[in-house]
Design an enzyme around this catalytic site. Structure first.
Site, PDB file in Angstrom:
ATOM      1  N   THR A  27      88.376  14.686  41.245  1.00 41.91           N
ATOM      2  CA  THR A  27      89.222  15.090  42.518  1.00 41.91           C
ATOM      3  C   THR A  27      90.717  15.482  41.914  1.00 41.91           C
ATOM      4  O   THR A  27      90.895  14.895  40.774  1.00 41.91           O
ATOM      5  CB  THR A  27      89.293  14.291  43.535  1.00 41.91           C
ATOM      6  OG1 THR A  27      89.899  13.148  43.170  1.00 41.91           O
ATOM      7  CG2 THR A  27      88.237  14.012  44.184  1.00 41.91           C
ATOM      8  N   ASP A  28      91.619  16.588  42.349  1.00 46.99           N
ATOM      9  CA  ASP A  28      92.673  16.705  42.209  1.00 46.99           C
ATOM     10  C   ASP A  28      93.926  15.609  42.966  1.00 46.99           C
ATOM     11  O   ASP A  28      93.269  14.813  43.649  1.00 46.99           O
ATOM     12  CB  ASP A  28      93.141  17.898  42.387  1.00 46.99           C
ATOM     13  CG  ASP A  28      93.006  18.398  43.794  1.00 46.99           C
ATOM     14  OD1 ASP A  28      92.954  17.455  44.698  1.00 46.99           O
ATOM     15  OD2 ASP A  28      93.098  19.809  44.044  1.00 46.99           O
ATOM     16  N   ALA A  29      94.860  15.945  42.879  1.00 44.39           N
ATOM     17  CA  ALA A  29      96.085  14.946  43.415  1.00 44.39           C
ATOM     18  C   ALA A  29      95.838  15.131  44.865  1.00 44.39           C
ATOM     19  O   ALA A  29      96.548  14.349  45.753  1.00 44.39           O
ATOM     20  CB  ALA A  29      97.404  15.545  42.956  1.00 44.39           C
TER      21      ALA A  29
END
Length: 146
Positions: A27-29
């Protein structure tokens, strides 16, 4: 010491389906799957498809000629985001297999929601000579029959 088996996926008619869980590292931020990781999920499913057909990528790499598949081109259409802990199904459907190339359409699903569609064009390449070569006939026959 421990006997653990890796997930293998299975065929539903001509469509191969492979399970993938979304981990924190995917996942990203914002907490959604980073766009490039869909390509990693698709690669895992294609690798398992080849393995389930009875072929191992290492065999081609360990042979004197060192041959294997490489991505020639890829197009992806993102529809909905996957998020942490989702259990996804990545499908592979061979739409063309001939000579030194193959085309697959892959989809990433979360239950009945289509998240992404990937069309990938593959070339079978001699990595030593950096040139396309014919897909081994036994593998080509199996891919063509799908």
């Amino acid at each position: 010491m421990y006997e653990v088996t890796a997930p293998q996926g299975q065929f539903f008619g001509k469509v191969f389906a492979f399970p993938v869980r979304v981990y924190y590292e995917d996942t990203d931020a914002g907490g959604i799957v980073y766009y490039a990781n869909y390509l990693r999920f698709a690669e895992r499913a294609r690798t398992e498809l080849i393995r389930v057909l009875g072929f191992c990528h290492n065999e081609g790499l360990e042979a004197e000629e060192k041959c294997g598949f490489t991505v020639r081109s890829c197009a992806i259409d993102y529809k909905l985001p996957a998020i942490l802990d989702d259990v996804l199904t990545v499908t592979c459907e061979v739409t063309e297999a001939k000579g030194a190339s193959a085309v697959m359409v892959q989809e990433v699903w979360r239950k009945d929601e289509l998240l992404a569609t990937v069309e990938v064009k593959l070339a079978y390449v001699n990595f030593v000579r950096k040139r396309p070569v014919r897909i081994p006939s036994e593998l080509l026959d199996k891919l063509s029959s799908l």
